[in-house]
Write a protein that holds these residues in place. Structure first.
Motif, PDB file in Angstrom:
ATOM      1  N   THR A 181     -51.612 -14.955  29.412  1.00 35.92           N
ATOM      2  CA  THR A 181     -51.529 -16.419  29.374  1.00 35.92           C
ATOM      3  C   THR A 181     -52.327 -17.080  30.490  1.00 35.92           C
ATOM      4  OG1 THR A 181     -49.469 -16.304  30.627  1.00 35.92           O
ATOM      5  CG2 THR A 181     -49.267 -16.453  28.226  1.00 35.92           C
ATOM      6  N   GLY A 182     -52.842 -16.268  31.408  1.00 34.58           N
ATOM      7  CA  GLY A 182     -53.655 -16.850  32.467  1.00 34.58           C
ATOM      8  C   GLY A 182     -54.265 -15.776  33.340  1.00 34.58           C
ATOM      9  N   GLY A 183     -55.348 -16.147  34.043  1.00 37.34           N
ATOM     10  CA  GLY A 183     -55.980 -15.236  34.984  1.00 37.34           C
ATOM     11  C   GLY A 183     -57.143 -14.461  34.392  1.00 37.34           C
ATOM     12  N   GLN A 184     -57.785 -13.650  35.235  1.00 36.24           N
ATOM     13  CA  GLN A 184     -58.944 -12.866  34.789  1.00 36.24           C
ATOM     14  C   GLN A 184     -58.809 -11.410  35.250  1.00 36.24           C
ATOM     15  OE1 GLN A 184     -60.193 -15.586  37.219  1.00 36.24           O
ATOM     16  NE2 GLN A 184     -59.586 -16.929  35.517  1.00 36.24           N
ATOM     17  N   VAL A 185     -59.461 -10.560  34.478  1.00 38.73           N
ATOM     18  CA  VAL A 185     -59.637  -9.177  34.911  1.00 38.73           C
ATOM     19  C   VAL A 185     -61.089  -8.807  34.667  1.00 38.73           C
ATOM     20  CG1 VAL A 185     -58.924  -6.775  34.648  1.00 38.73           C
ATOM     21  CG2 VAL A 185     -57.259  -8.611  34.215  1.00 38.73           C
ATOM     22  N   THR A 186     -61.739  -8.322  35.681  1.00 42.02           N
ATOM     23  CA  THR A 186     -63.118  -7.864  35.485  1.00 42.02           C
ATOM     24  C   THR A 186     -63.231  -6.402  35.925  1.00 42.02           C
ATOM     25  OG1 THR A 186     -63.773  -8.623  37.671  1.00 42.02           O
ATOM     26  CG2 THR A 186     -64.146 -10.152  35.828  1.00 42.02           C
ATOM     27  N   MET A 187     -64.139  -5.710  35.226  1.00 41.95           N
ATOM     28  CA  MET A 187     -64.403  -4.310  35.582  1.00 41.95           C
ATOM     29  C   MET A 187     -65.894  -4.238  35.891  1.00 41.95           C
ATOM     30  SD  MET A 187     -63.189  -0.949  33.480  1.00 41.95           S
ATOM     31  CE  MET A 187     -64.380  -0.910  32.155  1.00 41.95           C
ATOM     32  N   ASP A 188     -66.228  -3.942  37.122  1.00 41.09           N
ATOM     33  CA  ASP A 188     -67.622  -3.979  37.578  1.00 41.09           C
ATOM     34  C   ASP A 188     -68.286  -5.297  37.165  1.00 41.09           C
ATOM     35  OD1 ASP A 188     -67.184  -1.488  38.596  1.00 41.09           O
ATOM     36  OD2 ASP A 188     -68.212  -0.428  36.971  1.00 41.09           O
ATOM     37  N   GLY A 189     -67.522  -6.368  37.246  1.00 38.79           N
ATOM     38  CA  GLY A 189     -68.066  -7.700  36.976  1.00 38.79           C
ATOM     39  C   GLY A 189     -67.968  -8.125  35.524  1.00 38.79           C
ATOM     40  N   GLU A 190     -67.644  -7.186  34.627  1.00 38.44           N
ATOM     41  CA  GLU A 190     -67.578  -7.505  33.204  1.00 38.44           C
ATOM     42  C   GLU A 190     -66.160  -7.947  32.831  1.00 38.44           C
ATOM     43  OE1 GLU A 190     -68.619  -5.380  28.892  1.00 38.44           O
ATOM     44  OE2 GLU A 190     -68.512  -4.167  30.722  1.00 38.44           O
ATOM     45  N   ASP A 191     -66.087  -8.959  31.967  1.00 35.37           N
ATOM     46  CA  ASP A 191     -64.786  -9.480  31.549  1.00 35.37           C
ATOM     47  C   ASP A 191     -64.041  -8.441  30.707  1.00 35.37           C
ATOM     48  OD1 ASP A 191     -62.596 -10.833  30.655  1.00 35.37           O
ATOM     49  OD2 ASP A 191     -63.704 -12.450  29.650  1.00 35.37           O
ATOM     50  N   LEU A 192     -63.054  -7.800  31.296  1.00 37.95           N
ATOM     51  CA  LEU A 192     -62.339  -6.723  30.606  1.00 37.95           C
ATOM     52  C   LEU A 192     -61.508  -7.259  29.441  1.00 37.95           C
ATOM     53  CD1 LEU A 192     -61.664  -3.583  30.897  1.00 37.95           C
ATOM     54  CD2 LEU A 192     -59.528  -4.352  31.906  1.00 37.95           C
ATOM     55  N   LEU A 193     -60.910  -8.426  29.639  1.00 41.13           N
ATOM     56  CA  LEU A 193     -59.979  -8.953  28.638  1.00 41.13           C
ATOM     57  C   LEU A 193     -60.696  -9.368  27.354  1.00 41.13           C
ATOM     58  CD1 LEU A 193     -57.641 -11.020  30.994  1.00 41.13           C
ATOM     59  CD2 LEU A 193     -57.348  -8.683  30.179  1.00 41.13           C
ATOM     60  N   ALA A 194     -62.018  -9.503  27.415  1.00 42.00           N
ATOM     61  CA  ALA A 194     -62.779  -9.884  26.216  1.00 42.00           C
ATOM     62  C   ALA A 194     -63.052  -8.677  25.327  1.00 42.00           C
ATOM     63  CB  ALA A 194     -64.093 -10.546  26.614  1.00 42.00           C
ATOM     64  N   LEU A 195     -62.787  -7.489  25.858  1.00 40.11           N
ATOM     65  CA  LEU A 195     -63.110  -6.265  25.102  1.00 40.11           C
ATOM     66  C   LEU A 195     -61.928  -5.800  24.257  1.00 40.11           C
ATOM     67  CD1 LEU A 195     -64.914  -4.160  27.869  1.00 40.11           C
ATOM     68  CD2 LEU A 195     -65.983  -5.630  26.135  1.00 40.11           C
ATOM     69  N   GLU A 196     -62.242  -5.158  23.129  1.00 44.91           N
ATOM     70  CA  GLU A 196     -61.204  -4.514  22.308  1.00 44.91           C
ATOM     71  C   GLU A 196     -60.681  -3.272  23.046  1.00 44.91           C
ATOM     72  OE1 GLU A 196     -60.016  -5.614  19.488  1.00 44.91           O
ATOM     73  OE2 GLU A 196     -61.417  -7.298  19.361  1.00 44.91           O
ATOM     74  N   ILE A 197     -59.567  -2.753  22.575  1.00 45.18           N
ATOM     75  CA  ILE A 197     -58.935  -1.606  23.232  1.00 45.18           C
ATOM     76  C   ILE A 197     -59.908  -0.436  23.367  1.00 45.18           C
ATOM     77  CG2 ILE A 197     -57.058   0.081  23.084  1.00 45.18           C
ATOM     78  CD1 ILE A 197     -55.665  -2.064  21.191  1.00 45.18           C
ATOM     79  N   ASP A 198     -60.546  -0.071  22.240  1.00 39.21           N
ATOM     80  CA  ASP A 198     -61.439   1.088  22.262  1.00 39.21           C
ATOM     81  C   ASP A 198     -62.693   0.808  23.084  1.00 39.21           C
ATOM     82  OD1 ASP A 198     -61.803  -0.685  19.990  1.00 39.21           O
ATOM     83  OD2 ASP A 198     -63.348   0.680  19.266  1.00 39.21           O
ATOM     84  N   GLU A 199     -63.121  -0.465  23.102  1.00 36.00           N
ATOM     85  CA  GLU A 199     -64.301  -0.811  23.906  1.00 36.00           C
ATOM     86  C   GLU A 199     -64.003  -0.665  25.403  1.00 36.00           C
ATOM     87  OE1 GLU A 199     -66.335  -4.162  20.968  1.00 36.00           O
ATOM     88  OE2 GLU A 199     -64.833  -4.787  22.433  1.00 36.00           O
ATOM     89  N   ARG A 200     -62.800  -1.025  25.785  1.00 33.84           N
ATOM     90  CA  ARG A 200     -62.418  -0.892  27.206  1.00 33.84           C
ATOM     91  C   ARG A 200     -62.496   0.575  27.638  1.00 33.84           C
ATOM     92  NH1 ARG A 200     -57.348  -5.187  27.974  1.00 33.84           N
ATOM     93  NH2 ARG A 200     -58.275  -6.734  26.589  1.00 33.84           N
ATOM     94  N   SER A 201     -62.013   1.438  26.747  1.00 34.02           N
ATOM     95  CA  SER A 201     -62.046   2.860  27.072  1.00 34.02           C
ATOM     96  C   SER A 201     -63.483   3.344  27.219  1.00 34.02           C
ATOM     97  CB  SER A 201     -61.320   3.649  25.980  1.00 34.02           C
ATOM     98  OG  SER A 201     -61.572   5.031  26.120  1.00 34.02           O
TER      99      SER A 201
END
Lengths: 448, 248
Positions: B59-79
């Motif tokens: 509902t709020g906030g951000q998560v980035t992985m090496d600068g990339e928006d993690l929350l925008a990725l699908e489950i399998d894409e994150r892996s």
């Protein structure tokens, strides 16, 4: 339940077709001239029965939920000889098992290839026509003894009247055939019918595994296969029979199996359905002697408009017998399956162990799985269980696979294939299990 | 480039109830961070939401992985992008062998049309199984089916070793392990420590941190990090209990 729509069909339907609408004369083609007299008589009687026996009707319990339109055939005709069976043979060899004790290929009901590799002495493994001529009395002892108790009597009669393809396998006392015997049946020609037969006898301490493959010559012709397989593991004998059906999506198959398991004998029979438009499997296991054990398996993948209609009977006639049935369906699109199974423990068949399980995995909201498990027990000290389940793929399982980077579609395929694999794992033979696994993989790969 | 898994002011709800209430955490590559906290503090929710579980709503906030928006990725894409979650309760997948499962996961990382080298794959898998003292029979068995608690956790670590993630989250990987299994699992994790990899170790007990020594320890309570410190914080926590930090 989507089943509710079925009961709305009008009970007054057109009269079932008479046999003459399908064939005006017994379906025959060239065959040995010196067939034994008893067999000629039996065929004549079968033809008569075929004409007399009514076709399937809705009011018949054994055709409940069935799509009767699938057996309202127009004119049928015997499959014709194929001018050049070589491409079909090549395809069989390419996709068949490598390690076999013998390999037979029938194309449109006719022998196209027969080869044996070091079959032990005393084993008879011959096309049924030749076996009738050379070993008439042996064949007669077991030939079509089990009849068709589960609704397919008219088709069994037609089968009995026809020129048959397929094999007679007789394994004498104590002989163990390590590698499977592979029989392939190919069908082509629109409206063409084939009649594959299989009769396997394993004497005391003998053991054999037979793999039967059903394929279509092309993707367009609607063919019909009316097959029967009789398995007779005699006292202490052992037979595995796996029927792999991968016909084109126009074709239909009626396959009737009768198994009679003697004292301390073991039968394992398995239907694998991958293709076809409509398939009817009937399978009866009679357990006739103490210690008899029958394992009945099936793994089916249905999509599009495919329908698999399977009826089974586990018939315990003696004390201390065991049967274990596991049928599994993975359904997609608008496909339908029907499973109707009965465990019958006859009076006096005490100490019976009988299990029956049908499990359905529904991959679409439109798919329909019908299960009708049944039990009739007339004995004491009996352990029986039966049940059926239907469910969808668990979202938590999908999550686990996706969390390892496996794309959603592939994840669903793997889980569905794993679901079916539970039956395949119970088959004997590494190469066989792997080959069936590959066939499933190919089918899952093209599923939407 | 930003070389960290960065969580900023993260808010997460399940069925309309807020579980994570503004959590901020930065895990740079090369470091091991531990999160400790009492039951119900939101630790496992954090793990699952990072992996992308659909029951959890950000509902709020951000998560980035090496600068990339993690929350925008699908489950399998994150892996495939390099995130790994070792599950607290790994699922059983009937009929899918461990080997085929790992192979499919590796295959998913290859460009389209490229096939995995089966011989090299098995060789690598066997070597890593040896490292985790896992019997070879586990390759042919259905994923996690009939595995003991410890075998399941070893299997999670095997998957991590095979997938070589950039960031690994270990969700109570120590729970249900006896001391020998704990040592083996910890050795596997320690062997994976590298300047190119970050770890988030979620645990209820200090014991695990004797084996996997963290660079930082965070205490989580009621959906937030309420205290951070060096590895000694874990010992202090063990000694004084969670009430001590809650009171603070």
């Amino acid at each position: 339940m989507p089943n509710a729509t079925l009961s709305m069909e009008s009970p007054t339907q057109a009269a079932p077709p008479s046999g003459r609408d399908w064939f005006s004369a017994p379906p025959r083609h060239e065959e040995p001239a010196d067939l034994p007299g008893w067999y000629r008589d039996l065929r004549a009687e079968s033809w008569h029965q075929f004409l007399e026996t009514p076709g399937p009707v809705r009011t018949d319990e054994s055709w409940r939920f069935a799509s009767l339109k699938q057996v309202q055939f127009d004119t049928l005709r015997m499959a014709e000889a194929v001018a050049d069976p070589e491409p079909v043979i090549d395809n069989t060899l390419d996709r068949g098992l490598r390690l076999v004790a013998a390999r037979f290929v029938f194309v449109n009901n006719r022998l196209a290839l027969g080869e044996s590799f070091a079959l032990p002495n005393g084993v008879i493994c011959l096309p049924i026509g030749e076996a009738l001529v050379q070993h008439g009395d042996l064949v007669r002892e077991h030939f079509m003894q089990e009849g068709a108790r589960l609704g397919g009597a008219k088709f069994a009669a037609l089968h009995g009247a026809a020129t048959l393809s397929g094999l007679f396998i007789h394994v004498p006392k104590g002989v163990v055939i390590e590698d499977p015997i592979e029989v392939s049946h190919w069908a082509g020609g629109d409206g063409a019918v084939i009649f594959p037969h299989l009769l396997v006898v394993a004497e005391r301490g003998a053991s054999v595994s037979v793999v039967e493959r059903h394929r279509s010559i092309n993707t367009t012709d609607a063919t019909l296969s009316i097959g029967m397989a009789d398995l007779a593991p005699e006292d202490g004998g052992r037979i595995q029979y796996v029927c792999v059906q991968n016909l084109n999506d126009q074709s239909r198959q009626i396959q009737l199996n009768g198994t009679r398991v003697g004292r301390d004998a073991k039968a394992l029979s398995c239907f694998v359905n991958l293709g076809g438009r409509w398939v009817r499997n009937e399978s009866v296991s009679r357990l006739t002697g103490p210690g008899a054990d029958s394992e009945m398996l099936s793994a089916n993948l249905a999509d599009g408009d495919q329908e698999y209609d399977q009826r089974t009977l586990q018939l315990h006639e003696a004390q201390h017998t065991k049967s274990d049935l596991l049928y599994k369906n993975a359904l997609y699109d608008r496909s339908r399956t029907i499973f109707a199974g009965l465990i019958r423990v006859c009076p006096g068949a005490h100490f019976t162990d009988a299990y029956q399980k049908c499990r359905n995995l529904l991959g679409s909201d439109e798919a329909e799985a019908n299960s009708m498990p049944g039990l009739e027990i007339d004995a004491d000290q009996v352990k029986c269980s039966h049940g059926s389940t239907s469910g969808q793929i668990s979202e938590e399982e999908i999550f686990y696979l996706k969390a390892r980077g496996i794309p959603p579609r592939r994840a669903r395929q793997m889980i569905s294939q794993g679901f079916l694999a539970e039956t395949i794992e119970r088959l004997e033979g590494v190469e066989l299990r792997e080959a069936i696994g590959h066939r499933f993989e190919e089918r899952f790969a093209v599923l939407a | 480039m930003n070389r960290s898994l960065s969580i900023h002011d993260l808010h997460v709800s399940v069925n309309g109830i807020e579980i994570i209430k503004g959590l901020t955490l930065d895990i740079p590559k090369g470091e091991v961070h531990a999160i400790m906290g009492p039951n119900g503090s939101g630790k496992s929710t954090l793990a699952k939401v990072l992996a992308g579980h659909e029951d959890y709503e950000v509902t709020g906030g951000q998560v980035t992985m090496d600068g990339e928006d993690l929350l925008a990725l699908e489950i399998d894409e994150r892996s495939r992008a390099g995130l790994f979650l070792a599950f607290q309760y790994p699922h059983e997948i009937p009929g899918v062998t461990n080997a085929n499962f790992l192979r499919a996961a590796r295959q998913a990382r290859l460009p389209k049309g490229e096939e995995i080298d089966a011989v090299a794959f098995y060789k690598e898998m066997y070597a890593k199984m040896d490292q985790l003292e896992m019997d070879r029979k586990f390759t042919g068995r259905a994923v996690n089916e009939g595995f003991s608690g410890g075998e399941k956790k070893r299997n999670e670590v095997l998957q991590m070793m095979m997938l070589e993630p950039s960031y690994a989250i270990l969700d109570e990987t120590d729970s249900g392990l006896d001391i020998d299994a704990l040592r083996i699992v910890a050795n596997g994790v320690n062997a994976m420590r590298s300047p190119d990899r970050g770890f988030l170790v979620i645990t209820h007990y200090q014991r695990l941190l004797d084996y996997i020594v963290p660079d930082k320890v965070h205490v989580m309570f009621d959906g937030r990090i309420i205290r951070s410190g060096k590895k000694e914080l874990a010992l202090e926590l063990e000694e004084k209990g969670y009430d001590w930090v809650k009171a603070a």
